[in-house]
Design a protein around this motif. Structure first.
Motif, PDB file in Angstrom:
ATOM      1  N   MET A   1       0.843  -1.186   0.000  1.00 18.15           N
ATOM      2  CA  MET A   1       0.000   0.000   0.000  1.00 18.15           C
ATOM      3  C   MET A   1       0.883   1.243   0.000  1.00 18.15           C
ATOM      4  O   MET A   1       2.020   1.215   0.426  1.00 18.15           O
ATOM      5  CB  MET A   1      -0.908   0.017   1.227  1.00 18.15           C
ATOM      6  N   LYS A   2       0.319   2.301  -0.420  1.00 17.99           N
ATOM      7  CA  LYS A   2       1.079   3.548  -0.490  1.00 17.99           C
ATOM      8  C   LYS A   2       0.686   4.492   0.640  1.00 17.99           C
ATOM      9  O   LYS A   2      -0.240   4.230   1.396  1.00 17.99           O
ATOM     10  CB  LYS A   2       0.832   4.207  -1.834  1.00 17.99           C
ATOM     11  N   ASP A  22       0.850   5.854   6.513  1.00 13.93           N
ATOM     12  CA  ASP A  22       1.656   4.858   5.830  1.00 13.93           C
ATOM     13  C   ASP A  22       1.236   3.486   6.332  1.00 13.93           C
ATOM     14  O   ASP A  22       1.574   3.098   7.448  1.00 13.93           O
ATOM     15  CB  ASP A  22       3.140   5.109   6.089  1.00 13.93           C
ATOM     16  N   SER A  24       2.079   0.597   5.146  1.00 14.15           N
ATOM     17  CA  SER A  24       2.995  -0.475   4.760  1.00 14.15           C
ATOM     18  C   SER A  24       3.478  -1.288   5.961  1.00 14.15           C
ATOM     19  O   SER A  24       3.893  -2.428   5.810  1.00 14.15           O
ATOM     20  CB  SER A  24       4.190   0.096   3.994  1.00 14.15           C
ATOM     21  N   ALA A  25       3.410  -0.730   7.162  1.00  8.89           N
ATOM     22  CA  ALA A  25       3.857  -1.440   8.366  1.00  8.89           C
ATOM     23  C   ALA A  25       2.702  -2.145   9.075  1.00  8.89           C
ATOM     24  O   ALA A  25       2.880  -2.652  10.174  1.00  8.89           O
ATOM     25  CB  ALA A  25       4.538  -0.467   9.317  1.00  8.89           C
ATOM     26  N   ASP A  49      -6.863  -5.976   5.274  1.00  7.25           N
ATOM     27  CA  ASP A  49      -6.348  -6.514   4.017  1.00  7.25           C
ATOM     28  C   ASP A  49      -7.444  -7.101   3.136  1.00  7.25           C
ATOM     29  O   ASP A  49      -7.365  -7.014   1.910  1.00  7.25           O
ATOM     30  CB  ASP A  49      -5.291  -7.586   4.296  1.00  7.25           C
ATOM     31  N   LYS A  52      -9.156  -4.126   1.615  1.00  4.31           N
ATOM     32  CA  LYS A  52      -8.202  -3.122   1.104  1.00  4.31           C
ATOM     33  C   LYS A  52      -8.539  -1.723   1.620  1.00  4.31           C
ATOM     34  O   LYS A  52      -8.479  -0.753   0.902  1.00  4.31           O
ATOM     35  CB  LYS A  52      -8.179  -3.107  -0.426  1.00  4.31           C
TER      36      LYS A  52
END
Length: 66
Positions: A1-2, A22, A24-25, A49, A52
């Motif tokens: 993901m951005k 963010d 991503s973590a 997830d 999304k």
């Protein structure tokens, strides 16, 4: 993901400000200071997830649980 941006309202003073998220973590639990009143804002980021989606929960962290 951005990295995405979200406009939030400070739970202390109500000032609207932009925060960068963010995902991503994965799930995160952190504090960020308000840019106007300098009080800490408690932020909980949940990454779903399966759908999304990124969910952001904000509080002033001064609420008490009885």
């Amino acid at each position: 993901m951005k990295v995405t941006s979200k406009i939030i309202a400070c739970p202390h003073c109500g000032h609207h400000q932009t925060v960068d998220l963010d995902a991503s973590a994965g799930d995160q639990d952190y504090y960020d200071d308000c840019r106007v009143c300098c009080n800490p804002i408690h932020m909980r980021l949940h990454v779903n997830d399966s759908s999304k989606r990124i969910e952001l929960f904000i509080d002033s962290d001064d609420e008490q649980i009885y």
